[in-house]
Structure formats: structure tokens, C-alpha cells
Design a protein around this motif. Sequence first.
Motif, PDB file in Angstrom:
ATOM      1  N   MET A  92      13.972  13.920  -2.587  1.00 21.04           N
ATOM      2  CA  MET A  92      14.399  14.678  -3.759  1.00 21.04           C
ATOM      3  C   MET A  92      13.265  14.804  -4.766  1.00 21.04           C
ATOM      4  N   LYS A  93      12.550  13.724  -5.004  1.00 18.97           N
ATOM      5  CA  LYS A  93      11.452  13.767  -5.965  1.00 18.97           C
ATOM      6  C   LYS A  93      10.292  14.600  -5.429  1.00 18.97           C
ATOM      7  N   ARG A  94      10.027  14.525  -4.136  1.00 18.88           N
ATOM      8  CA  ARG A  94       8.963  15.343  -3.548  1.00 18.88           C
ATOM      9  C   ARG A  94       9.305  16.826  -3.655  1.00 18.88           C
ATOM     10  N   ALA A  95      10.562  17.158  -3.409  1.00 12.16           N
ATOM     11  CA  ALA A  95      10.965  18.564  -3.451  1.00 12.16           C
ATOM     12  C   ALA A  95      10.779  19.164  -4.838  1.00 12.16           C
ATOM     13  N   ALA A  96      10.910  18.334  -5.874  1.00  7.68           N
ATOM     14  CA  ALA A  96      10.776  18.842  -7.240  1.00  7.68           C
ATOM     15  C   ALA A  96       9.353  19.272  -7.561  1.00  7.68           C
ATOM     16  N   ALA A  97       8.384  18.909  -6.724  1.00  4.86           N
ATOM     17  CA  ALA A  97       6.998  19.317  -6.974  1.00  4.86           C
ATOM     18  C   ALA A  97       6.856  20.834  -6.932  1.00  4.86           C
ATOM     19  N   GLY A  98       7.633  21.474  -6.073  1.00  9.06           N
ATOM     20  CA  GLY A  98       7.593  22.931  -5.985  1.00  9.06           C
ATOM     21  C   GLY A  98       6.420  23.469  -5.201  1.00  9.06           C
ATOM     22  N   VAL A  99       5.562  22.596  -4.698  1.00  9.05           N
ATOM     23  CA  VAL A  99       4.410  23.009  -3.898  1.00  9.05           C
ATOM     24  C   VAL A  99       4.244  22.012  -2.760  1.00  9.05           C
ATOM     25  N   PRO A 100       3.497  22.363  -1.714  1.00 10.01           N
ATOM     26  CA  PRO A 100       3.218  21.381  -0.659  1.00 10.01           C
ATOM     27  C   PRO A 100       2.436  20.202  -1.213  1.00 10.01           C
ATOM     28  N   LEU A 101       2.609  19.061  -0.570  1.00  6.21           N
ATOM     29  CA  LEU A 101       1.913  17.833  -0.974  1.00  6.21           C
ATOM     30  C   LEU A 101       1.066  17.372   0.210  1.00  6.21           C
ATOM     31  N   PRO A 102      -0.110  17.966   0.377  1.00  5.78           N
ATOM     32  CA  PRO A 102      -0.888  17.755   1.602  1.00  5.78           C
ATOM     33  C   PRO A 102      -1.748  16.503   1.572  1.00  5.78           C
ATOM     34  N   HIS A 103      -2.404  16.266   2.706  1.00  8.49           N
ATOM     35  CA  HIS A 103      -3.399  15.211   2.877  1.00  8.49           C
ATOM     36  C   HIS A 103      -2.813  13.809   2.734  1.00  8.49           C
ATOM     37  N   THR A 104      -1.537  13.673   3.044  1.00  8.28           N
ATOM     38  CA  THR A 104      -0.903  12.355   3.081  1.00  8.28           C
ATOM     39  C   THR A 104      -0.013  12.288   4.312  1.00  8.28           C
ATOM     40  N   VAL A 105       0.249  11.065   4.764  1.00 11.18           N
ATOM     41  CA  VAL A 105       1.074  10.890   5.962  1.00 11.18           C
ATOM     42  C   VAL A 105       1.894   9.615   5.821  1.00 11.18           C
ATOM     43  N   PRO A 106       3.207   9.670   6.143  1.00  7.05           N
ATOM     44  CA  PRO A 106       4.039   8.461   6.047  1.00  7.05           C
ATOM     45  C   PRO A 106       3.946   7.618   7.303  1.00  7.05           C
ATOM     46  N   VAL A 107       4.049   6.300   7.110  1.00 11.98           N
ATOM     47  CA  VAL A 107       4.127   5.367   8.230  1.00 11.98           C
ATOM     48  C   VAL A 107       5.251   4.379   7.937  1.00 11.98           C
ATOM     49  N   PRO A 108       5.806   3.730   8.978  1.00 10.55           N
ATOM     50  CA  PRO A 108       6.943   2.817   8.769  1.00 10.55           C
ATOM     51  C   PRO A 108       6.541   1.569   7.989  1.00 10.55           C
ATOM     52  N   PHE A 109       7.436   1.129   7.119  1.00 15.38           N
ATOM     53  CA  PHE A 109       7.264  -0.112   6.376  1.00 15.38           C
ATOM     54  C   PHE A 109       7.746  -1.285   7.222  1.00 15.38           C
ATOM     55  N   ASP A 110       7.412  -2.470   6.814  1.00 17.42           N
ATOM     56  CA  ASP A 110       7.862  -3.688   7.496  1.00 17.42           C
ATOM     57  C   ASP A 110       9.385  -3.685   7.627  1.00 17.42           C
ATOM     58  N   HIS A 111       9.861  -3.924   8.841  1.00 14.28           N
ATOM     59  CA  HIS A 111      11.305  -3.901   9.106  1.00 14.28           C
ATOM     60  C   HIS A 111      11.810  -5.329   9.283  1.00 14.28           C
ATOM     61  N   PRO A 112      12.800  -5.755   8.490  1.00 12.68           N
ATOM     62  CA  PRO A 112      13.231  -7.161   8.543  1.00 12.68           C
ATOM     63  C   PRO A 112      13.834  -7.569   9.876  1.00 12.68           C
ATOM     64  N   ALA A 113      14.292  -6.598  10.682  1.00 11.09           N
ATOM     65  CA  ALA A 113      14.870  -6.948  11.978  1.00 11.09           C
ATOM     66  C   ALA A 113      13.806  -7.344  12.997  1.00 11.09           C
ATOM     67  N   ASP A 114      12.557  -6.973  12.742  1.00  9.37           N
ATOM     68  CA  ASP A 114      11.469  -7.326  13.659  1.00  9.37           C
ATOM     69  C   ASP A 114      11.018  -8.765  13.426  1.00  9.37           C
ATOM     70  N   ASP A 115      10.540  -9.415  14.493  1.00  9.52           N
ATOM     71  CA  ASP A 115       9.856 -10.677  14.282  1.00  9.52           C
ATOM     72  C   ASP A 115       8.419 -10.373  13.871  1.00  9.52           C
ATOM     73  N   ASP A 116       7.639 -11.419  13.614  1.00  8.89           N
ATOM     74  CA  ASP A 116       6.285 -11.204  13.102  1.00  8.89           C
ATOM     75  C   ASP A 116       5.437 -10.350  14.043  1.00  8.89           C
ATOM     76  N   ASP A 117       5.487 -10.665  15.332  1.00  7.79           N
ATOM     77  CA  ASP A 117       4.681  -9.910  16.298  1.00  7.79           C
ATOM     78  C   ASP A 117       5.136  -8.453  16.368  1.00  7.79           C
ATOM     79  N   GLN A 118       6.436  -8.243  16.418  1.00 12.99           N
ATOM     80  CA  GLN A 118       6.937  -6.868  16.481  1.00 12.99           C
ATOM     81  C   GLN A 118       6.537  -6.072  15.244  1.00 12.99           C
ATOM     82  N   SER A 119       6.621  -6.712  14.078  1.00 14.39           N
ATOM     83  CA  SER A 119       6.321  -5.998  12.843  1.00 14.39           C
ATOM     84  C   SER A 119       4.857  -5.581  12.784  1.00 14.39           C
ATOM     85  N   THR A 120       3.955  -6.477  13.188  1.00 12.43           N
ATOM     86  CA  THR A 120       2.538  -6.123  13.135  1.00 12.43           C
ATOM     87  C   THR A 120       2.175  -5.109  14.207  1.00 12.43           C
ATOM     88  N   ARG A 121       2.775  -5.217  15.387  1.00 14.78           N
ATOM     89  CA  ARG A 121       2.504  -4.225  16.445  1.00 14.78           C
ATOM     90  C   ARG A 121       2.979  -2.842  16.017  1.00 14.78           C
TER      91      ARG A 121
END
Length: 419
Positions: free
Chosen positions: A151-180
Motif C-alpha cells: 500500500m505504501k509503495r503504491a502511493a509513490a505513483g511511480v516505479p521504484l526501480p533498482h531494488t529487489v526483495p528477499v525473504p526475511f528470517d523465518h521462525p519455523a526454520d532451524d538455524d541451518d535452514q534459515s541461513t541456507r
Amino acid sequence: MSIFDTMESEVRSYSRAWPTVFTTGRGAVLRDESGRSFIDFFAGAGALNYGHNPPELKAALLGYLAGDGVTHGLDMHTSAKSVFLERLRDLILTPRGLDYRVQFPGPGGTNAVEAALKLARKVTGRHTVAYFERGFHGMTLGALAVTANPMKRAAAGVPLPHTVPVPFDHPADDDDQSTRRLTRALDATAEDTPLAAVVVETVQGEGGVNPARPTWLRALASWAEEHGTLLVVDDIQMGCGRTGPFFSFEQAGIVPDIICLSKSISGYGMPMALTLIRPAYDVWKPGEHNGTFRGYNPAFVTAARALELFWSDSTLETRTTTLGGQVGRALARTARRHGLPAPRGRGLAWGLPIDRPGAARAVCELAYRDGLLLETAGPHDEVVKVLPPLTVEHGQLEQGLGILDAAVASVVGVQAIVA
């Protein structure tokens, strides 16, 4: 209320949740014009870690103003700035073995993020910045481009380039799974384009109070170093002791390339922001990034006094950790009693997820009626966010948690009957 309805923009939000006129504040309590008192578990969205009008900070501010101290200084040298920089060096950076140059980018957190993004691109010669799902970093276009909220991104009214999302740490993962999971996502992103920076909150605030585990943060720092990518930690809401230590990343033992601070750095709720830069990356040309209100000296005065009062020893950190445990246990009891997901948090930043549509907002509405200020967080406002001042009194904390528990009982009971 008519003056607000007729004169103020429709963009206002907190005033809709709390439809009253506040007049005074002291510590963890706000009062309105009708004389009602409210326990404040909002704390200026994290800008009031030391509460409303801390007496010692107020005295320092009033003394400075009474002596005709410089108020507006751009980036000129002033006595107030000198004292603040000395306190920051001597009480915060040097004891932690940290070496940073200090940039004053402007009055708000989004200014600190904008400066960090520009500098990372200038240092590396790269364009793309990675950010994390559910992350929040500000409302100006650069900071918004690394903010996940649709919603906040849409309010920009223009494209928001040169960025890319990646997953955040997930609590269901163990340490090895989260880092992998983290390294796979970053590797896949870097295959297409090398990253100038990766920007992260160690505890996502607006995204629902999601703490990253230390092993995950260490893996992130290692990946960034290996790939020549600058690690930017946004400590705007979770810094200045909110999670216990002064910096939220201290527990992980990492050293970011750039740190963004604002909100409680002034100690008094006044506009102030810092971008802390490793010396090797301080490649700005004079005036290459500036702003009219990057030198608000009254904020330097209260910031310096706050560092003296609260960070000359470990008392506040220890107290925050102790009170945080109390909050976590109380919220866990509430969650178990009503069949809700477990709360999550660190220090005095906690979130209570309520997995029923509209329920978290309803809890905050009932709490307001009973004298407690809370806000929601998360992509769907599904988390009740608990963010009291670090200086909250024990009795106020217990009273507020009791009001919250009663509100949850009322809302969850109604939800169960309706279902």
C-alpha cells in the motif's frame, strides 16, 4: 475536533485511532484535554524511548534555549554538536570498539536511509539494493523503494526501480535452514546484478515485530562482505536501547558498514537523524548530500544529555532486558489462554499476533477506551505492537498489560461467538 476535520489532510492516521486531543505527557503517561490519562505503549513509534518530557533532558534543553544557544546551524560547527559527538564517541562507539564517521543527513529516519542508499551506490558503483519482505525504511522515494508494504509503495505513483526483495528470517526454520534460505536468495539475486547494499532491520517493527536470529544476521554480514556488498542496518526504531543494548545488532556480534539512527537518538522526541559510516566509505564530496535541517542544535543538547544519563553504565540495558522478559511472559500467558500464536520480540519491542481478521485493531480500540495506547503492525495489521518507554514504571507496565489482556479476552470471545 472540527478544526482537525476541516483543516487537516485525510492522510492522518493515528488521530483516527485515538480520537481525542492530547495536552500533556510525562514519562509513560499522556493526558488529554478532558483530563483522561493514557498509559503509552506506543512511545512515539519508538521516538520516546525515555518517555515524555524526561526532567533532566528538559532542564538541559531549557537552559540551552535560555542562554540563546544556536538553534539552527546547518552543518556549521557549534558547541552543542561538539558535545554530542564527544558523548557518542566516548559512551557509545569507543566502548563497543566501533569506528564510524557521523553524517547528519536531515531531520528524520527516511533521511538517514536515503543518505545510506546514495552512499552505498557511490562507493560500489552498483545500482541494485536488496531489502527484506515485511521491512519498512521510510516514505521518501529511495527509502520507499526498499520498503515492502504494497500500500505504501503504491502511493509513490511511480516505479521504484533498482531494488529487489528477499525473504526475511523465518521462525519455523532451524538455524541451518534459515541461513541456507538466505544465502540462496541472495545468490540468486546477485546472479542477475551485483548488489550495492543490503538493508535490514534486525527486528522488523512495522512489519510485525519479527526478530532475526543472531546466526542469520551473521550469515547476512558474511555474505555481504564476501560479495563486496555494503551491509546497512536500519536501527531507526530498534536502536537506542529498544532491544536492550544500544544497537540492536550487538547481540549478533556484527559490524555494519552503515547504520541508520533516528527516532530516539535525540532523547526527547525532537527531529534528528544520523547515518554512521565506516571511515573507508566516507567518500562524500563537500555538499554532495545536504539539507536545511540537518543541524538542529536543541536535539544535539538533549541527545548528549540522554547519552550521559542512560548510557554511562549498563543499568538501562539490564532493566530493559528484565522488563522485556516480563512483557514476553505476560503476552505468552495471554496467547495460551486464548489460543493465539506465540508472541515475538526482544527487549521492550513485542508483538502479539492475532490470527483473526480485524481482531488486532479491535483490541487496540478497546485498549484505548480503557486508557492504553497501542498500535497494530504487520502486513495486514494482524499484530498488536507493544512498545512502552524503556523508563516505564513497573506498576504502569503491569497495568497496561492487564488492560491488553482484558481487551484480547473481549475481542477473541466475540470473534469465537461470531464464528
